[in-house]
Write a protein that holds these residues in place. Sequence first.
Motif, PDB file in Angstrom:
ATOM      1  N   ALA A 187       0.877  -1.176   0.000  1.00  0.00           N
ATOM      2  CA  ALA A 187       0.000   0.000   0.000  1.00  0.00           C
ATOM      3  C   ALA A 187       0.904   1.213   0.000  1.00  0.00           C
ATOM      4  N   THR A 189       0.487   3.817   2.425  1.00  0.00           N
ATOM      5  CA  THR A 189       0.312   4.546   3.681  1.00  0.00           C
ATOM      6  C   THR A 189       0.998   3.779   4.805  1.00  0.00           C
ATOM      7  N   ASN A 230      -6.808  -0.025   0.458  1.00  0.00           N
ATOM      8  CA  ASN A 230      -5.704   0.623  -0.270  1.00  0.00           C
ATOM      9  C   ASN A 230      -6.067   0.893  -1.722  1.00  0.00           C
ATOM     10  N   SER A 232      -8.247   3.409  -2.931  1.00  0.00           N
ATOM     11  CA  SER A 232      -8.820   4.713  -3.266  1.00  0.00           C
ATOM     12  C   SER A 232      -8.053   5.330  -4.426  1.00  0.00           C
ATOM     13  N   GLU A 235      -4.934   7.333  -3.251  1.00  0.00           N
ATOM     14  CA  GLU A 235      -3.759   6.566  -2.847  1.00  0.00           C
ATOM     15  C   GLU A 235      -3.078   5.924  -4.045  1.00  0.00           C
ATOM     16  N   GLU A 238      -1.077   8.520  -5.745  1.00  0.00           N
ATOM     17  CA  GLU A 238       0.126   8.856  -4.980  1.00  0.00           C
ATOM     18  C   GLU A 238       1.195   7.775  -5.156  1.00  0.00           C
TER      19      GLU A 238
END
Length: 364
Positions: A187, A189, A230, A232, A235, A238
């Motif tokens: 992911a 984050t 994970n 979205s 995200e 990013e």
Amino acid sequence: MSAIVTLHPARWWHALPDGRIQCDLCPRDCQLHEGQRGACFVRQVVDGAMQLTTYGRSSGFCIDPVEKKPLNHFYPGSSILSFGTAGCNLACRFCQNWDISKSRDMDRLMDSASPAAIARAARQHGADSVAYTYNDPVIFAEYAIDTALACRELSVRNVAVTAGYIHAQPAREFFAVMDAANVDLKAFTEDFYHKLCVGHLQPVLDILAYIHHETDCWLEITTLLIPGHNDSPAEINELATWIARELGPDVPLHFTAFHPDWKMDDLPPTPPATLIQARRIALDAGLHHVYTGNVHDAEGGTTFCPNCRAALIVRDWYDIRRYDLTAEGRCPHCTTAIAGRFGRTLGRDGKAFGARRMPVRIAA
């Protein structure tokens, strides 16, 4: 009857002033008393020294298509001898290979094979490469490195399928003998890594940058998209933007579909539309080669020329339906070089290995 555990001296550890041993293999930095095992379960303190308890023992051997790793830019159509051991140094609640990676049962390791025997078996069965996979090979790095060296003596390539959760010094020794790696970027984050993997994001990003910029190891990245955790668009954008900026647009990225398993069996499978959307977001972020996996998606399995957009390698799951690269790995329409490792022909003798899965037994 319980299995006999054969101990092998581990590397990358040091003694602490209080008598404990600290493992220096990965960022978990396990500090252990005599007899204790690390979080990976396979590294244990015995007689005041760290020992690897799975050296020379495997949960099984299989010959697969290289596309299954997944690697789409590393000798497409070739075959690869895959094996793993047991245990893992992350604790992902969504693990898709939990029966192996979460195993505390050494009796699962029924197949024994020396590094030299694995290398010979790869040659005998016509496999172009050996993959260290199923569970994370960094936790059996000593065994993987010795096997990789034996493979190189027989001109067999080496592939690591890993989460990249490893300290810098062992990473230098490990990836020095790997020809390709697919790294799971779980992911983008810290919260996800902390809560669902019991790990941290930054060490993985550091290893990705190290592999790509400082080794000769070909790199591809996989992210398993888990509904609501994970997947979205923000995200995904990013994550893809970081890859394009820090690693470059030619590093292939694979988005694969989650299926309910292990401790997250209450979630639905990833909808194909989520993967298709993620691929589009990553392409828009500047990546040249983005793939979807575990779903039927002809466009998401195809390698396109980043310049003229011609379809160069058309895949149906692990089957290659059309291969249209030049012997030099260029687009035949506009001569653009395609990033990757390509042979002069597709697979072995110009024929792709296909979607077969061939279990093999190896004499120790």
